[in-house]
Write a protein that holds these residues in place. Sequence first.
Motif, PDB file in Angstrom:
ATOM      1  N   GLN A 137     -90.878  73.281  68.581  1.00 17.31           N
ATOM      2  CA  GLN A 137     -90.765  72.001  68.355  1.00 17.31           C
ATOM      3  C   GLN A 137     -90.469  71.728  67.073  1.00 17.31           C
ATOM      4  O   GLN A 137     -90.297  70.599  66.632  1.00 17.31           O
ATOM      5  CB  GLN A 137     -91.886  71.424  68.899  1.00 17.31           C
ATOM      6  N   ASN A 138     -90.887  72.573  66.176  1.00 14.43           N
ATOM      7  CA  ASN A 138     -90.774  72.546  64.594  1.00 14.43           C
ATOM      8  C   ASN A 138     -89.411  72.360  64.165  1.00 14.43           C
ATOM      9  O   ASN A 138     -88.731  73.527  64.295  1.00 14.43           O
ATOM     10  CB  ASN A 138     -91.660  73.479  63.977  1.00 14.43           C
ATOM     11  N   PRO A 139     -89.118  71.339  63.471  1.00 14.34           N
ATOM     12  CA  PRO A 139     -87.797  71.256  62.932  1.00 14.34           C
ATOM     13  C   PRO A 139     -87.458  72.119  61.564  1.00 14.34           C
ATOM     14  O   PRO A 139     -86.422  72.454  61.448  1.00 14.34           O
ATOM     15  CB  PRO A 139     -87.711  69.485  62.350  1.00 14.34           C
ATOM     16  N   PHE A 140     -88.588  72.373  60.970  1.00 16.34           N
ATOM     17  CA  PHE A 140     -88.641  73.322  59.615  1.00 16.34           C
ATOM     18  C   PHE A 140     -88.915  74.416  59.810  1.00 16.34           C
ATOM     19  O   PHE A 140     -90.189  74.640  60.554  1.00 16.34           O
ATOM     20  CB  PHE A 140     -89.118  72.831  58.647  1.00 16.34           C
ATOM     21  N   ASN A 141     -88.533  75.393  59.278  1.00 15.18           N
ATOM     22  CA  ASN A 141     -89.054  76.774  59.351  1.00 15.18           C
ATOM     23  C   ASN A 141     -90.678  76.808  58.627  1.00 15.18           C
ATOM     24  O   ASN A 141     -90.578  76.699  57.480  1.00 15.18           O
ATOM     25  CB  ASN A 141     -88.162  77.849  58.539  1.00 15.18           C
ATOM     26  N   PRO A 142     -91.759  77.230  59.475  1.00 19.16           N
ATOM     27  CA  PRO A 142     -93.052  76.888  58.716  1.00 19.16           C
ATOM     28  C   PRO A 142     -93.152  77.716  57.628  1.00 19.16           C
ATOM     29  O   PRO A 142     -93.967  77.417  56.611  1.00 19.16           O
ATOM     30  CB  PRO A 142     -93.854  77.220  60.114  1.00 19.16           C
ATOM     31  N   ALA A 143     -92.655  79.111  57.808  1.00 11.94           N
ATOM     32  CA  ALA A 143     -92.945  79.854  56.420  1.00 11.94           C
ATOM     33  C   ALA A 143     -92.326  79.426  55.059  1.00 11.94           C
ATOM     34  O   ALA A 143     -92.983  79.605  54.137  1.00 11.94           O
ATOM     35  CB  ALA A 143     -92.414  81.343  56.873  1.00 11.94           C
ATOM     36  N   SER A 297     -85.574  76.257  64.345  1.00 11.90           N
ATOM     37  CA  SER A 297     -85.136  75.213  63.152  1.00 11.90           C
ATOM     38  C   SER A 297     -83.916  75.510  62.761  1.00 11.90           C
ATOM     39  O   SER A 297     -83.165  74.728  62.005  1.00 11.90           O
ATOM     40  CB  SER A 297     -86.122  75.532  61.844  1.00 11.90           C
ATOM     41  N   GLY A 298     -83.014  76.580  63.457  1.00 12.72           N
ATOM     42  CA  GLY A 298     -81.631  76.802  62.954  1.00 12.72           C
ATOM     43  C   GLY A 298     -80.642  76.206  63.815  1.00 12.72           C
ATOM     44  O   GLY A 298     -81.033  75.620  64.942  1.00 12.72           O
ATOM     45  N   ALA A 299     -79.412  76.599  63.416  1.00 19.02           N
ATOM     46  CA  ALA A 299     -78.189  76.099  64.358  1.00 19.02           C
ATOM     47  C   ALA A 299     -78.230  77.019  65.473  1.00 19.02           C
ATOM     48  O   ALA A 299     -78.681  78.265  65.338  1.00 19.02           O
ATOM     49  CB  ALA A 299     -76.874  75.946  63.581  1.00 19.02           C
ATOM     50  N   THR A 300     -77.567  76.678  66.801  1.00 15.46           N
ATOM     51  CA  THR A 300     -77.559  77.688  67.985  1.00 15.46           C
ATOM     52  C   THR A 300     -76.220  78.035  68.347  1.00 15.46           C
ATOM     53  O   THR A 300     -76.127  78.882  69.025  1.00 15.46           O
ATOM     54  CB  THR A 300     -78.471  77.194  68.939  1.00 15.46           C
ATOM     55  N   THR A 301     -75.334  77.106  68.221  1.00 13.10           N
ATOM     56  CA  THR A 301     -73.872  77.675  68.634  1.00 13.10           C
ATOM     57  C   THR A 301     -73.200  78.643  67.717  1.00 13.10           C
ATOM     58  O   THR A 301     -73.744  78.604  66.612  1.00 13.10           O
ATOM     59  CB  THR A 301     -72.933  76.274  68.527  1.00 13.10           C
ATOM     60  N   PRO A 302     -72.528  79.317  68.254  1.00 13.68           N
ATOM     61  CA  PRO A 302     -71.712  80.445  67.295  1.00 13.68           C
ATOM     62  C   PRO A 302     -71.346  79.891  65.872  1.00 13.68           C
ATOM     63  O   PRO A 302     -71.622  80.512  64.898  1.00 13.68           O
ATOM     64  CB  PRO A 302     -70.837  81.044  68.228  1.00 13.68           C
ATOM     65  N   ASN A 337     -82.035  73.346  57.436  1.00 11.15           N
ATOM     66  CA  ASN A 337     -82.752  72.974  58.637  1.00 11.15           C
ATOM     67  C   ASN A 337     -82.772  71.319  58.995  1.00 11.15           C
ATOM     68  O   ASN A 337     -82.463  71.106  60.287  1.00 11.15           O
ATOM     69  CB  ASN A 337     -84.182  72.889  58.724  1.00 11.15           C
ATOM     70  N   ILE A 338     -82.611  70.438  58.055  1.00 15.77           N
ATOM     71  CA  ILE A 338     -82.157  69.107  58.271  1.00 15.77           C
ATOM     72  C   ILE A 338     -80.873  68.884  59.083  1.00 15.77           C
ATOM     73  O   ILE A 338     -80.660  67.935  59.994  1.00 15.77           O
ATOM     74  CB  ILE A 338     -82.356  68.312  56.982  1.00 15.77           C
ATOM     75  N   ILE A 343     -75.130  69.826  62.961  1.00 16.68           N
ATOM     76  CA  ILE A 343     -74.030  71.183  63.029  1.00 16.68           C
ATOM     77  C   ILE A 343     -73.980  71.355  64.250  1.00 16.68           C
ATOM     78  O   ILE A 343     -72.813  71.747  65.172  1.00 16.68           O
ATOM     79  CB  ILE A 343     -74.742  72.173  62.320  1.00 16.68           C
ATOM     80  N   ASP A 344     -74.911  71.522  64.897  1.00 22.03           N
ATOM     81  CA  ASP A 344     -74.947  71.824  66.759  1.00 22.03           C
ATOM     82  C   ASP A 344     -74.260  70.961  67.351  1.00 22.03           C
ATOM     83  O   ASP A 344     -73.328  71.364  68.360  1.00 22.03           O
ATOM     84  CB  ASP A 344     -76.204  71.852  67.154  1.00 22.03           C
ATOM     85  N   MET A 345     -74.393  69.845  67.014  1.00 21.10           N
ATOM     86  CA  MET A 345     -73.584  68.514  67.687  1.00 21.10           C
ATOM     87  C   MET A 345     -72.096  68.678  67.601  1.00 21.10           C
ATOM     88  O   MET A 345     -71.288  68.498  68.660  1.00 21.10           O
ATOM     89  CB  MET A 345     -74.224  67.191  67.151  1.00 21.10           C
ATOM     90  N   TYR A 346     -71.615  69.053  66.484  1.00 26.99           N
ATOM     91  CA  TYR A 346     -70.134  69.032  66.027  1.00 26.99           C
ATOM     92  C   TYR A 346     -69.633  70.602  66.232  1.00 26.99           C
ATOM     93  O   TYR A 346     -68.433  70.660  66.043  1.00 26.99           O
ATOM     94  CB  TYR A 346     -69.953  68.721  64.554  1.00 26.99           C
TER      95      TYR A 346
END
Lengths: 362, 563
Positions: A137-143, A297-302, A337-338, A343-346
């Motif tokens: 669920q985290n929008p940002f990379n915790p590390a 937290s990253g994008a998922t589409t190729p 991350n923000i 990015i995924d949407m487009y």
Amino acid sequence: MPRSAKWRSRTCGRTIEQNRDPLVNNSPYFLKPASVQSVMLRVLVALLPGIAAYVWFFGAAILLQIAMASIAALAAEALMLALRGKPLMLFLSDGSALVTAWLIALTFPSIAPWWLAVLGTLLAIIVAKHLYGGLGQNPFNPAMVAFALMIVAYPQLMSQWPAAGATDLAGQLHAIFGTRQIDAITMATPLDALRTALHTIDAKASVAGVLGSNPGIGSVGGKGWEWVAAGYLVGGLWLLQQRIITWHMPTAFLAALFAIAGVFSLIDSTQFAGPLFHIFTGGAMLGAFFIVTDPVSGATTPRGKLIFAAGVAVLTWIIRTFGAYPDGIAFAVLLMNIAAPLIDMYTQPPVFGHKDKRGDSP
Amino acid sequence: MTALQRLFKFHGGVKPAYNKEASTGLPIAVAPTPTLLVIPLHQSIGGMPRPLVTAGERVLKGQRIGGADGNVSSAVHASTSGTVIAVEMRLMPHTSGLSALCVVIEPDGRDEWIQRQPFDFRSATPTQTRDYLRDAGVVGLGGAVFPTYLKLNPGKQGKLDTLVLNGAECEPFITCDDVLMRERAETILKGVAIMREMLRAGQVLIGIEDNKPEAIAAMEIAAQAANRAAGDSAIKVVSVPTRYPAGGAKQLIRVLTGIEVPHGKRSTDYGVQCFNVGTAHAIYEAIALGQPLISRIVTVAGNVGLARNYDALIGTPMRDLVALCGPLPDSDRVIMGGPMMGLLMPADSVPVVKATNCVLVGSKQLFPPPPPEMPCIRCGECAKACPAELQPFEMYWFSRAKIFGKAQEYNLFDCIECGCCAYVCPSHIPLVDYYRFAKSEIWARELEKEAADVARERYEFRLLREEREKQEKAAKLAAKTAAGREKAAAALAVVEKPATTPEEDAKKALIAAALERAKAQKELVHPGNVSDLTPEQQAEVAAIEARRAEIREMAKPHLRQDD
């Protein structure tokens, strides 16, 4: 009504007690043997070559830091799971907290005071992970949240790195537990040295001058560091082979970093370090295979992955070159991350049968 | 012949353990006639057939017991001769555990056929042939049970480029098409010849997964013979890579032709049509032998001692088939279909229907309960596995959050529920369940919206009607008062002036006209749909009412029935 009903077969007397348990699932009835745990454990295994090189060149202190961060992560995870009323063992054993802990230990200086990595880990797990809803669920990379917070709060401590070859364990232990002055065994990372020289000390300093004059700096990405980076590369390639990550992110990240560093070093090689230096120094190789590739937290589409990783690379280079911090990966990752949902949407790939407009209206 | 075909790839897919060997060792056996046949009337996509028999009636094998109803529907037949003992609600082979109207037949053991005669489709019109196949109950036997006659239409161009025959059979455990192709390749090809003629198809591509070498060899020999007989080389047997779901119609069309048929489009518009090999066999039996669809090959596999394929009569209780194979003691469920898409049966007493390609016996050991569901980590494995090239994890987020509009934007309805995403998910999320939930919610909302629209229209019409009635009343009142005044004036006139003035004449004419209008309007308001019926229409209405009452009576004892 009884939960299970029995039927007796008229023809041969055998009985199948139909399972009417509401937990009996619908199709598919069997699953591939895969789990979050096995994914996370393989990520940890892939970090081992890099860690081995780290120990070889910079001493065993890193192992102590990894251990402390791991304990802190598991403790924080257990606390938050208990507070949130989640099943403890199921989530503690998923390995995700350990991945965060190891990445924090590896991105923090190995001879920093013990509480630095521990505090960073607590912030990562409690704030960046669980306050946003926990695993997935985290929008940002915790590390990277931990790194960014700590470098802003403790810039001095976050910049004291072990010198290559200074593997004296006793000295490192003193440094970690604050019992002796540590100046003797520390030095700035090559990136930090370069930034400081170019920006503050001497207006006439050149990349070749800084890197050449420093005995602690090797030929490619910094003495010792280039081997650690090579270790991460080996582990990362194994992750690719294991299909834990796809080629998109590491390739786009390294290619974009190489390209932007290459172009600027061609324009002015005295002020801008070369592309090989950039991809083998600092957190670049760790970032390429282990940090930007965080799926949550990253994008998922190729296509989104390519854009996301290239964006991180460009921001990293900008922050490294013009910023005030020794490395730029953490801020670059958080900034991208923000942008990941957008990015995924487009970049949604076309679905089966909708690939060209002609196909839609024959 | 097989080497020449260029193949295309479909995205994603998985390679589960196939488990097919167990049930291919023995030839197809004819399952014994059960003591009781339960034949559901609704066995295909589309309208529910009307029952044509009543309790107590004697039926012959192949006699039509349910007539196709509406444009999309398919007839059902008695699977053997015997006596109808009831037409009543019985448990259906569906996970929901709902009941539906079934014809229950007690076989008399004589297995007496109706008079069978081949259908001369060459001298019949295409419509006549399609009607014949509808009444012969031929539906897609791959599992979707779409009425076949609707697909035997070459579409706008009047001809078809490619007829695809689906022998891929990609689901684990299921081998009914495999053994059918091994043993009855010739009759399948005869069915193909009929389909080819009806569709005016150019080439015929028979796609079979390469894990069925025996079936490929048998079909190859039969195809060569068919080509020789036809004097061309239109029929090709193509071995396709084994990868689930290669046997999905759209996936197979893609693999064989490179054409992607979008969701909601007819494949004939793209010059291609796909049939299951079992359907081709059923078409042959219907047209050449005059036998309606009353039995099918069913694989019985899974947690049984001896897995095998049976030629089973439609309506045979599944437990009778299972009993033939010796279910192991720890068996705890019966699944209709394969492990990837099969439906969990509410009981093993449910009958074999036209959609039953496999009766899969399960146990905790064979199909262990899935590990606990973890949160989605967006790893993208599901997207890599999805043959429809969707983003399953996005659809999951929105389905879970009940943001159904968004789920639809991510093409929820392109999902074929093949189960690949759930199969590969490292978080063990029952993804397909989420999609089923979202789809049914969306359908329910659409139905609700439709109902609301109808209600709104009715309300608006009522307002309109009330307004009109008010106006009419006003007009009537005006006419009345005018008439009263007229009378008074006339009385006065009689006393004072016997002759009327021209103004009064005009007034009278106006009033008369208003009365005329009001009368006409009143006639319009009179409801028109039940009056002015011809005697035939009235008889029909009465018949429908009687039938309704009868069904209500039949349904009554079962309304509160538990399983």
